[in-house]
Design a protein around this motif. Structure first.
Motif, mmCIF file in Angstrom:
data_model
loop_
_atom_site.group_PDB
_atom_site.id
_atom_site.type_symbol
_atom_site.label_atom_id
_atom_site.label_comp_id
_atom_site.label_asym_id
_atom_site.label_seq_id
_atom_site.Cartn_x
_atom_site.Cartn_y
_atom_site.Cartn_z
ATOM 1 N N UNK A 5 0.793 -1.224 -0.046
ATOM 2 C CA UNK A 5 -0.008 0.078 0.064
ATOM 3 C C UNK A 5 0.789 1.275 0.037
ATOM 4 N N UNK A 6 2.084 0.986 0.773
ATOM 5 C CA UNK A 6 2.883 2.488 0.554
ATOM 6 C C UNK A 6 3.144 3.023 -0.608
ATOM 7 N N UNK A 7 2.982 2.014 -1.655
ATOM 8 C CA UNK A 7 3.562 2.401 -3.002
ATOM 9 C C UNK A 7 2.777 3.651 -3.654
ATOM 10 N N UNK A 8 1.635 3.570 -3.069
ATOM 11 C CA UNK A 8 0.663 4.469 -3.505
ATOM 12 C C UNK A 8 1.100 6.119 -3.646
ATOM 13 N N UNK A 9 2.000 6.348 -2.812
ATOM 14 C CA UNK A 9 2.410 7.809 -2.718
ATOM 15 C C UNK A 9 3.503 7.786 -3.892
ATOM 16 N N UNK A 10 4.345 6.888 -3.998
ATOM 17 C CA UNK A 10 5.291 7.296 -5.219
ATOM 18 C C UNK A 10 4.388 6.971 -6.620
ATOM 19 N N UNK A 11 3.493 6.213 -6.438
ATOM 20 C CA UNK A 11 2.754 6.072 -7.684
ATOM 21 C C UNK A 11 2.240 7.587 -8.081
ATOM 22 N N UNK A 12 1.307 8.082 -7.047
ATOM 23 C CA UNK A 12 0.889 9.601 -7.185
ATOM 24 C C UNK A 12 1.591 10.198 -7.765
ATOM 25 N N UNK A 13 3.156 10.310 -7.145
ATOM 26 C CA UNK A 13 4.031 11.422 -7.671
ATOM 27 C C UNK A 13 4.459 11.110 -9.288
ATOM 28 N N UNK A 44 2.652 9.761 -11.406
ATOM 29 C CA UNK A 44 1.695 10.314 -12.387
ATOM 30 C C UNK A 44 1.653 11.687 -12.377
ATOM 31 N N UNK A 45 1.750 12.565 -11.355
ATOM 32 C CA UNK A 45 1.822 13.976 -11.153
ATOM 33 C C UNK A 45 2.943 14.420 -11.925
ATOM 34 N N UNK A 46 4.190 13.989 -12.071
ATOM 35 C CA UNK A 46 5.236 14.424 -12.565
ATOM 36 C C UNK A 46 5.145 14.070 -14.353
ATOM 37 N N UNK A 47 4.735 12.886 -14.597
ATOM 38 C CA UNK A 47 4.425 12.525 -16.047
ATOM 39 C C UNK A 47 3.589 13.515 -16.503
ATOM 40 N N UNK A 48 2.422 13.769 -15.943
ATOM 41 C CA UNK A 48 1.336 14.784 -16.719
ATOM 42 C C UNK A 48 1.854 16.379 -16.441
ATOM 43 N N UNK A 49 2.663 16.385 -15.600
ATOM 44 C CA UNK A 49 3.289 18.006 -15.501
ATOM 45 C C UNK A 49 4.058 18.031 -16.875
ATOM 46 N N UNK A 50 4.999 17.014 -17.000
ATOM 47 C CA UNK A 50 5.809 17.316 -18.278
ATOM 48 C C UNK A 50 5.009 17.290 -19.506
ATOM 49 N N UNK A 51 3.913 16.682 -19.548
ATOM 50 C CA UNK A 51 3.022 16.648 -20.694
ATOM 51 C C UNK A 51 2.065 17.916 -20.538
ATOM 52 N N UNK A 52 2.179 18.794 -19.636
ATOM 53 C CA UNK A 52 1.387 19.975 -19.538
ATOM 54 C C UNK A 52 -0.138 19.608 -19.363
ATOM 55 N N UNK A 53 -0.218 18.532 -18.511
ATOM 56 C CA UNK A 53 -1.881 17.911 -18.546
ATOM 57 C C UNK A 53 -2.221 18.031 -17.074
ATOM 58 N N UNK A 54 -1.926 19.012 -16.215
ATOM 59 C CA UNK A 54 -1.703 18.936 -14.687
ATOM 60 C C UNK A 54 -3.530 19.103 -14.579
ATOM 61 N N UNK A 55 -4.217 19.492 -15.302
ATOM 62 C CA UNK A 55 -5.612 19.467 -14.992
ATOM 63 C C UNK A 55 -6.095 17.915 -14.774
ATOM 64 N N UNK A 56 -5.317 16.905 -15.066
ATOM 65 C CA UNK A 56 -5.800 15.495 -15.187
ATOM 66 C C UNK A 56 -5.155 14.701 -13.958
ATOM 67 N N UNK A 57 -4.038 15.643 -13.237
ATOM 68 C CA UNK A 57 -3.467 15.162 -11.998
ATOM 69 C C UNK A 57 -4.273 14.382 -11.012
ATOM 70 N N UNK A 58 -4.886 15.157 -10.377
ATOM 71 C CA UNK A 58 -5.880 14.641 -9.170
ATOM 72 C C UNK A 58 -6.594 13.251 -9.750
ATOM 73 N N UNK A 93 4.325 0.204 -12.473
ATOM 74 C CA UNK A 93 3.322 1.511 -12.625
ATOM 75 C C UNK A 93 3.833 1.862 -13.943
ATOM 76 N N UNK A 94 2.691 2.093 -14.705
ATOM 77 C CA UNK A 94 2.745 2.908 -16.127
ATOM 78 C C UNK A 94 1.976 4.053 -16.050
#
Length: 148
Positions: free
Chosen positions: A26-34, A36-50, A74-75
């Motif tokens: 379960x603790x992997x969820x924290x790095x999984x969220x990061x 996702x947020x990092x990848x979406x930030x690179x693609x300028x898709x921050x609106x989908x991050x949450x 995680x993909x």
């Protein structure tokens, strides 16, 4: 905990994607969220991050709870110009995801129902030879708005 400091290389062909292996816990969820947020930030898709981070958390929780795997992959990828896909690969192909029917007072069993309600679509793909898969990826896709 594993760090996301490891540089990610861009794919030479196809659509961009980020992928990393972590412990199936379960603790992997924290790095999984990061991730996702990092990848979406690179693609300028921050609106989908949450929404994407919530989906990733639920997929990780399901893998940790319902599979005997020691690690998961995680993909996060651009399935197309208009779709983002987040997924979790485990080595339990016989344990396929099923939409739950949690009771009113149940404290769990709603993860895929939640994903079903917020994702454009979701599903799973078996990995390995036909008839003898070694694993599966449970994934969900979100639509990228405003892309022509």
């Amino acid at each position: 905990m594993t760090s996301l400091i490891t540089p990610v290389r861009a794919a030479l062909t196809g659509h961009p994607a980020y992928s990393q292996t972590f412990p199936c816990e379960p603790s992997t969820a924290e790095v999984g969220r990061k991730l996702v947020r990092d990848a979406l930030g690179v693609w300028h898709l921050d609106s989908l991050a949450d929404v994407a981070a919530l989906i990733m958390s639920e997929l990780i929780a399901n893998a940790a709870r319902h599979t005997p795997c020691h690690s998961i992959r995680l993909n996060v990828g651009r399935a197309s110009a208009t779709r983002v896909r987040v997924g979790v690969v485990d080595q339990a192909p016989s344990r396929l995801p099923v939409l739950g029917q949690a009771g009113e007072n149940d404290e769990s069993g709603r993860g895929l129902l939640l994903i079903d309600g917020i994702a454009h679509r979701w599903g799973f793909d078996l990995h390995g030879p036909e008839g003898r898969p070694w694993g599966k990826e449970v994934w969900a896709e979100l639509l990228v708005r405003g892309v022509a």
